[in-house]
Scaffold this motif. Structure first.
Motif, PDB file in Angstrom:
ATOM      1  N   TYR A  36       0.819  -1.089  -0.278  1.00 18.08           N
ATOM      2  CA  TYR A  36      -0.200   0.248   0.164  1.00 18.08           C
ATOM      3  C   TYR A  36       0.854   1.558  -0.195  1.00 18.08           C
ATOM      4  N   ASN A  37       0.634   2.378  -0.665  1.00 15.26           N
ATOM      5  CA  ASN A  37       1.472   3.660  -0.218  1.00 15.26           C
ATOM      6  C   ASN A  37       0.590   4.813  -0.299  1.00 15.26           C
ATOM      7  N   ASP A  38       0.131   5.623   0.593  1.00 15.17           N
ATOM      8  CA  ASP A  38      -0.697   6.030   0.882  1.00 15.17           C
ATOM      9  C   ASP A  38      -0.195   7.602   0.721  1.00 15.17           C
ATOM     10  N   PHE A  39       0.652   7.925   0.367  1.00 15.67           N
ATOM     11  CA  PHE A  39       1.339   9.376  -0.947  1.00 15.67           C
ATOM     12  C   PHE A  39       1.703   9.104  -2.099  1.00 15.67           C
ATOM     13  N   GLN A  40       1.111   8.335  -2.870  1.00 15.46           N
ATOM     14  CA  GLN A  40       1.284   8.403  -3.984  1.00 15.46           C
ATOM     15  C   GLN A  40       1.263   9.330  -4.993  1.00 15.46           C
ATOM     16  N   GLU A  41       2.572  10.073  -5.791  1.00 11.18           N
ATOM     17  CA  GLU A  41       2.619  10.567  -6.326  1.00 11.18           C
ATOM     18  C   GLU A  41       1.827  10.692  -7.720  1.00 11.18           C
ATOM     19  N   PHE A  42       1.339  11.783  -8.243  1.00 13.77           N
ATOM     20  CA  PHE A  42       1.159  11.910  -9.530  1.00 13.77           C
ATOM     21  C   PHE A  42       1.834  11.435 -10.575  1.00 13.77           C
ATOM     22  N   PHE A  43       1.055  10.424 -11.887  1.00 17.46           N
ATOM     23  CA  PHE A  43       2.213   9.710 -12.446  1.00 17.46           C
ATOM     24  C   PHE A  43       0.678   9.680 -14.064  1.00 17.46           C
ATOM     25  N   GLU A  44       1.714   9.237 -14.588  1.00 19.59           N
ATOM     26  CA  GLU A  44       0.710   8.846 -16.120  1.00 19.59           C
ATOM     27  C   GLU A  44       1.257   7.507 -16.841  1.00 19.59           C
ATOM     28  N   ILE A  45       0.226   6.968 -17.043  1.00 14.43           N
ATOM     29  CA  ILE A  45       0.422   5.489 -17.503  1.00 14.43           C
ATOM     30  C   ILE A  45      -0.012   5.179 -19.017  1.00 14.43           C
ATOM     31  N   ARG A  58      -4.302   9.988  -4.310  1.00 10.99           N
ATOM     32  CA  ARG A  58      -3.211   9.817  -3.984  1.00 10.99           C
ATOM     33  C   ARG A  58      -3.105   8.749  -2.700  1.00 10.99           C
ATOM     34  N   THR A  59      -3.693   7.434  -2.728  1.00  7.42           N
ATOM     35  CA  THR A  59      -3.591   6.442  -2.391  1.00  7.42           C
ATOM     36  C   THR A  59      -3.406   5.887  -3.377  1.00  7.42           C
ATOM     37  N   GLY A  60      -2.530   4.758  -3.171  1.00  3.13           N
ATOM     38  CA  GLY A  60      -2.301   3.072  -4.428  1.00  3.13           C
ATOM     39  C   GLY A  60      -2.497   1.936  -3.601  1.00  3.13           C
ATOM     40  N   ALA A  61      -2.436   0.647  -4.860  1.00  3.50           N
ATOM     41  CA  ALA A  61      -1.676  -0.361  -4.578  1.00  3.50           C
ATOM     42  C   ALA A  61      -1.440  -1.508  -5.496  1.00  3.50           C
ATOM     43  N   CYS A  62       0.280  -1.780  -5.040  1.00  5.36           N
ATOM     44  CA  CYS A  62       0.670  -2.963  -6.031  1.00  5.36           C
ATOM     45  C   CYS A  62       0.547  -3.921  -5.628  1.00  5.36           C
ATOM     46  N   LEU A  63       0.759  -4.774  -6.528  1.00  5.15           N
ATOM     47  CA  LEU A  63       1.331  -6.449  -6.994  1.00  5.15           C
ATOM     48  C   LEU A  63       2.744  -6.347  -6.795  1.00  5.15           C
TER      49      LEU A  63
END
Length: 92
Positions: A36-45, A58-63
């Protein structure tokens, strides 16, 4: 390659290998770690069609693939050592 759910490949066909510090590699188990990332930076995909999306969450998660080690917890190890010591006292 098909993954075995239980990681039996790490045992290399011998149950005697099931002991402390047995390493289960991602290649054997297919196990992922959820981060989990509670302080995710903005990005483009960019997706597979080349479409670009701006992610402004602002938050995210990855495997991510993970490796883990089979070992006893410190509490359990301490308990085993205490029990072993108590048995040794009575044998003297």
């Amino acid at each position: 390659m098909a993954f075995l759910k239980d990681g039996a490949t790490a045992l290399k066909g011998d149950l005697n290998n099931f002991k402390d510090n047995l390493v289960f590699n991602f290649e054997d188990t297919g196990k992922n770690l959820l981060i989990y990332n509670d302080f995710q930076e903005f990005f483009e995909i960019k997706d597979f069609r080349g479409k670009i999306a701006k992610i402004e969450e602002r938050t995210g998660a990855c495997l991510v693939p993970t490796t883990y080690v089979l070992a006893k917890s410190l509490d359990y190890t301490t308990t085993l050592q205490e029990l072993s010591s108590n048995r040794a006292k009575y044998k003297e």
